[in-house]
Design an enzyme around this catalytic site. Structure first.
Site, PDB file in Angstrom:
ATOM      1  N   ASP A   1       0.879  -1.366  -0.118  1.00 54.85           N
ATOM      2  CA  ASP A   1      -0.231  -0.029   0.087  1.00 54.85           C
ATOM      3  C   ASP A   1       0.787   1.175   0.157  1.00 54.85           C
ATOM      4  OD1 ASP A   1      -1.998   1.875   0.176  1.00 54.85           O
ATOM      5  OD2 ASP A   1      -2.435   1.265   2.415  1.00 54.85           O
TER       6      ASP A   1
ATOM      7  N   ASP B   1      -1.766   5.047  -5.724  1.00 55.20           N
ATOM      8  CA  ASP B   1      -2.114   4.310  -4.378  1.00 55.20           C
ATOM      9  C   ASP B   1      -2.376   2.646  -4.658  1.00 55.20           C
ATOM     10  OD1 ASP B   1      -3.185   3.341  -2.051  1.00 55.20           O
ATOM     11  OD2 ASP B   1      -4.706   4.460  -1.895  1.00 55.20           O
TER      12      ASP B   1
END
Ligand code: NAG
Length: 415
Positions: A62, A268
């Site tokens: 992430d 992201d």
């Protein structure tokens, strides 16, 4: 005179041979294999071996959050759902509140660093963009990393003992034991590895394979020497990696701007899909509708995603329908500093289990993102994405993500 210069030449030759022999040892990048996919798993993860004795944990990669954490075995809660046994902390693992690693994590998460209530430990709470929150304490333990160094670095990470909420589309969290948070920060794993001298540069990158898998690297040695498009990293977007504001266009030859004005965009990898502002989303749906007019695809509902189409026969592979869609383009900056990232159809469509093709770009306003566009893992597939914190820039290059970057070609390109 002549004999001494011969000696000097011999010494130089020896020195150069030594340098050449040392080169491979000086390379400090760490490369990990990735698992998972956009659909049906919904995440890309790395398996890291942590603790003494080392045990495996799957971590969701992430770039949108700055803290790595594992689901912890806490006496009172039993919310663990990951594939491996939960991490079991011991009192010696606990990082005290006045430790500089706690200061860094509190700073990265935007929390007040207040040690009056609980000086013996470093508490944190973290809210994700999709509404999930994680409550935990900071620990430190040994990580087994794929380096030629025998030392197992001691790294700080979160021990998450209470995870709530989270409704992000398409993510199967049962595949993960935690999150590898490598968003911009000072206490994230990449920063810690640089502080300990295990990597030379605070640079990392990922390559998410369009058919699943891929690789992740920490350190600057694996950055391709050519073919990378670089953009400056925006500095005012908190812990996010942002190239600044971007506009989205569908097939520029037809000059169909999907977003009318540039909006802040961030990369992201922890988001399965891409999210755009509701105005952009509305225009994108109608633009895709226009390109599909007269094709064999007709609009249909599917549980998987919001906008889907079907054919007479169930669709099996993205490759069977991608030619019916047109590439999108993301344009950053303006004038001479303009850079464009092409988004081929396979980076924004998904073929579901029921044989429909769906749009993998979603309405960000529905999850409260407002004017922040989020470029998810699906849109970064088959790109090497490079996050260069040394030169404050973000880069990308088309790549096949199945070939782990090996030593040989890189040494060849360096010499
Ligand atoms: C996107 O979400 C917003 C907020 O829920 C909603 O008002 C809007 O109608 C949605 N747009 C589309 C095209 O679905």
């Amino acid at each position: 005179m002549s004999s001494s210069s011969t000696t000097m030449a011999a010494i130089w030759a020896l020195a150069i041979i030594h340098l050449l022999l040392l080169l491979p040892l000086l390379r400090s990048s760490i490369v990990f294999e990735l698992h998972g996919d956009v659909y049906p798993t919904g995440l890309f993860y790395v398996t890291m071996n942590i603790g003494e004795p080392a045990k495996p944990y799957n971590l969701d990669v992430d770039t949108g959050s700055p803290l790595t954490w594992l689901e912890c075995d806490a006496p009172l809660q039993s919310t663990h759902k990951g594939p491996h046994e939960a991490y079991r902390p011991t009192p010696t693992n606990v990082v005290p509140c006045d430790d500089e690693r706690c200061v860094a994590v509190h700073r990265d998460l935007g929390l007040a660093h207040d040690c009056t209530r609980n000086p013996d430990q470093c508490d944190y709470v973290f809210g994700y963009k999709d509404g999930e929150s994680s409550l935990g304490v900071l620990l430190a333990d040994q990580f087994s990393l794929p380096t030629n160094n025998e030392n197992r670095p001691n790294l700080a990470f979160g021990c998450g003992y209470d995870q709530e909420g989270g409704q992000e589309a398409g993510k199967k969290l049962v595949e993960a034991d935690g999150v590898l948070g490598i968003g911009r920060g000072t206490g994230d794993l990449v920063s810690q590895l640089k502080q300990q001298g295990i990597i030379t540069d605070n640079i990392f990158g990922h390559c998410l394979g369009v058919h699943g898998g891929g690789f992740l690297f920490f350190g600057g040695d694996r950055v391709p020497s050519a073919g990378v498009t670089w953009v400056p990293m925006a500095q005012n977007v908190g812990s996010h990696y942002s190239p600044g504001a971007a506009t989205l266009n569908l097939n520029v030859q037809l000059e169909y701007p999907v977003s009318m004005e540039p909006m802040t965009t961030m990369f992201d990898s922890g988001s399965t899909y891409t999210y755009v502002h509701k105005d952009t989303y509305g225009r994108l749906i109608s633009a895709v509708g226009v390109t599909l007019e007269g094709s064999s695809l007709t609009k249909v509902d599917d549980d998987a995603l919001a906008e889907c189409w079907e054919e007479n026969e169930p669709i099996q592979f993205v490759d069977d329908v991608k030619s019916k869609f047109k590439p999108l383009e993301l344009t950053f900056g303006h004038g001479a500093n303009q850079a464009t990232m092409e988004i081929p159809p396979e980076n924004y469509i998904v073929v579901t289990k029921t044989g429909k093709v769906c749009l993998g770009i979603l309405n960000g306003s529905q999850i409260g993102l407002d004017r922040l566009n989020l470029i998810g893992g699906n849109t970064m597939q088959n790109y090497i994405m490079i996050y260069d914190n040394e030169r404050a820039r973000i880069g990308w290059a088309r790549a096949s993500c199945y070939e782990m970057p090996g030593l040989e070609p890189l040494i060849g390109s360096r010499l």
